[in-house]
Enzyme design. Sequence first.
Site, PDB file in Angstrom:
ATOM      1  N   LYS A  11      -8.973   7.989 -19.024  1.00 29.08           N
ATOM      2  CA  LYS A  11      -8.943   8.705 -20.286  1.00 29.08           C
ATOM      3  C   LYS A  11      -7.791   8.389 -21.285  1.00 29.08           C
ATOM      4  O   LYS A  11      -7.443   7.370 -21.547  1.00 29.08           O
ATOM      5  CB  LYS A  11      -9.617   9.823 -20.120  1.00 29.08           C
ATOM      6  CG  LYS A  11     -10.715  10.151 -18.969  1.00 29.08           C
ATOM      7  CD  LYS A  11     -12.013   9.295 -19.171  1.00 29.08           C
ATOM      8  CE  LYS A  11     -12.932   9.257 -18.103  1.00 29.08           C
ATOM      9  NZ  LYS A  11     -13.186  10.338 -17.114  1.00 29.08           N
ATOM     10  N   TYR A  70     -16.450  18.669 -13.634  1.00 28.72           N
ATOM     11  CA  TYR A  70     -16.815  17.259 -13.867  1.00 28.72           C
ATOM     12  C   TYR A  70     -17.912  16.780 -12.892  1.00 28.72           C
ATOM     13  O   TYR A  70     -17.910  17.031 -11.709  1.00 28.72           O
ATOM     14  CB  TYR A  70     -15.543  16.215 -13.823  1.00 28.72           C
ATOM     15  CG  TYR A  70     -15.734  14.902 -13.774  1.00 28.72           C
ATOM     16  CD1 TYR A  70     -16.353  14.293 -14.971  1.00 28.72           C
ATOM     17  CD2 TYR A  70     -15.611  14.064 -12.556  1.00 28.72           C
ATOM     18  CE1 TYR A  70     -16.442  12.861 -14.859  1.00 28.72           C
ATOM     19  CE2 TYR A  70     -15.905  12.721 -12.700  1.00 28.72           C
ATOM     20  CZ  TYR A  70     -16.329  12.075 -14.098  1.00 28.72           C
ATOM     21  OH  TYR A  70     -16.536  10.615 -13.788  1.00 28.72           O
ATOM     22  N   ARG A  93       0.833  -1.194  -0.179  1.00 27.62           N
ATOM     23  CA  ARG A  93       0.265  -0.078  -0.264  1.00 27.62           C
ATOM     24  C   ARG A  93       0.867   1.251   0.016  1.00 27.62           C
ATOM     25  O   ARG A  93       0.453   2.418  -0.494  1.00 27.62           O
ATOM     26  CB  ARG A  93      -1.154   0.073   1.085  1.00 27.62           C
ATOM     27  CG  ARG A  93      -1.613   1.301   1.404  1.00 27.62           C
ATOM     28  CD  ARG A  93      -2.790   1.366   2.325  1.00 27.62           C
ATOM     29  NE  ARG A  93      -2.961   0.542   3.443  1.00 27.62           N
ATOM     30  CZ  ARG A  93      -2.246   0.558   4.434  1.00 27.62           C
ATOM     31  NH1 ARG A  93      -1.432   1.672   4.678  1.00 27.62           N
ATOM     32  NH2 ARG A  93      -2.345  -0.242   5.315  1.00 27.62           N
TER      33      ARG A  93
HETATM   34  C1  LIG Z   1     -13.607  10.780 -15.842  1.00 28.09           C
HETATM   35  C2  LIG Z   1     -13.228  12.037 -15.201  1.00 28.09           C
HETATM   36  C3  LIG Z   1     -12.953  12.006 -13.760  1.00 28.09           C
HETATM   37  C4  LIG Z   1     -13.200  10.969 -13.006  1.00 28.09           C
HETATM   38  O1  LIG Z   1     -12.146   9.816 -12.987  1.00 28.09           O
HETATM   39  P1  LIG Z   1     -12.470   8.291 -12.768  1.00 28.09           P
HETATM   40  O2  LIG Z   1     -11.344   7.742 -13.343  1.00 28.09           O
HETATM   41  O3  LIG Z   1     -13.950   8.132 -13.675  1.00 28.09           O
HETATM   42  O4  LIG Z   1     -12.864   8.323 -11.347  1.00 28.09           O
HETATM   43  C5  LIG Z   1     -12.565  13.320 -13.234  1.00 28.09           C
HETATM   44  N1  LIG Z   1     -12.326  14.327 -14.165  1.00 28.09           N
HETATM   45  C6  LIG Z   1     -12.582  14.599 -15.497  1.00 28.09           C
HETATM   46  C7  LIG Z   1     -12.460  15.582 -16.306  1.00 28.09           C
HETATM   47  C8  LIG Z   1     -13.034  13.209 -16.191  1.00 28.09           C
HETATM   48  O5  LIG Z   1     -13.465  13.365 -17.347  1.00 28.09           O
END
Ligand SMILES: *Cc1c(COP(=O)(O)O)cnc(C)c1O
Length: 394
Positions: free
Chosen positions: A194, A97, A45
Amino acid sequence: MSSSTELIHSIPVDPLTGSISVPIYQTSTFVQDAPGVNKGYDYARSGNPTRQALEDIIAKLEKGTTGIAFGSGLAAIDAVLKLLKTGDHIVAVDDIYGGAFRLFTQIYEKFGITVTYADSTNAVNVFNAITPATKLIWIETPTNPTLKITDIHAISKIAKANDCLLCVDNTFASPALQQPILWGADLVVHSATKYIGGHSDLIAGLIVTKNEELGAKVKFIQNASGAILSPFDSWLAIRGIETLHLRVKQHCINAQAVAEYLQSHPAVDQVFYPGLKSHPNHHIAKQQAKGFGGIVSFTLKDDSIEAATAFVTSTSLFKLAESLGGIKSLLCHPAQMTHKSIPSERRRLGGVADSLVRLSVGLEEVEDLISDLQQAFEKPGLSSVTAKHKLATA
Ligand SMILES: *Cc1c(COP(=O)(O)O)cnc(C)c1O
């Protein structure tokens, strides 16, 4: 050396075996020579060599000192919020977001942390929202899903003058296009789910801090709260980063062509893409980023939930799904999907109209993507909704 050469060669060769791919250290603990005497790791961890490799790469890419990898983007955002205490105040970008909005309002407000949302595209709005209790300014640029652009350097000056931290959610741009620490940010956050992962096969989050002191604070929070990224997912994120620059370059080319196509389509009302000269902050995007990204949003002349639903269920290459940044094109209807947790009034105020459709333009041949959109505009579903709407408003 060019940034992509530097990136590819910043991914370490395993010092033990020469393995050119970073090994996946699938272990929970590390054997110690004597109590407290170890090879740099004690319990997974607190640290794991695969995760550490990812953390070092992202720190380098974002021009910060310390990278910290989390189990999701939201876990990373959560760790930043834990730098605050009861009574502190945040100024955040208004079309933040949706998941960050939910975290701020439904989790942190009950612990006495308050938030004011401001249109940060004009720095004066952020300045006016600052109170003596403000400890954090939170921006995204470009924003999700209306692609608003905020001048990071201008906001960083306000943050410094008021002794608060500036955190930039850099998910949409990725470090291939924009490095907020160079413009004065203290912290950068990513949903590595992403563009960094890039293949829609991973949930992960990253934080990079501008100095080691802040890095140690975030690392302490992570170890105390436990939201780490697994060794295998760290490896997937590294594998994604290996092609980040190449992918993002092509995402930008494809998205620009799609945005220009949409702008010329008679059923489309507004197109949101920072690469269009008509974008209100095109010049700032051009100044602070190397490209305009792969996300394009648009509204329909028929501004209704029904028309948007008809459109998003009529494409075949663009798959209907939440998320973005992968090689396959996706589309989503924020009002019914990603932004459902934001009350409709506030959602519209933030610029997310009922008919707004968000495209994550992938790496397919761009002519094929445009043909897919073209046939969706021509589908009977959409045209009948449009025709009905015309009759109703005639
Ligand atoms: C998807 C997203 C998040 C959250 O991320 P996760 O990996 O889904 O927890 C935060 N900020 C933006 C701009 C995003 O597109």
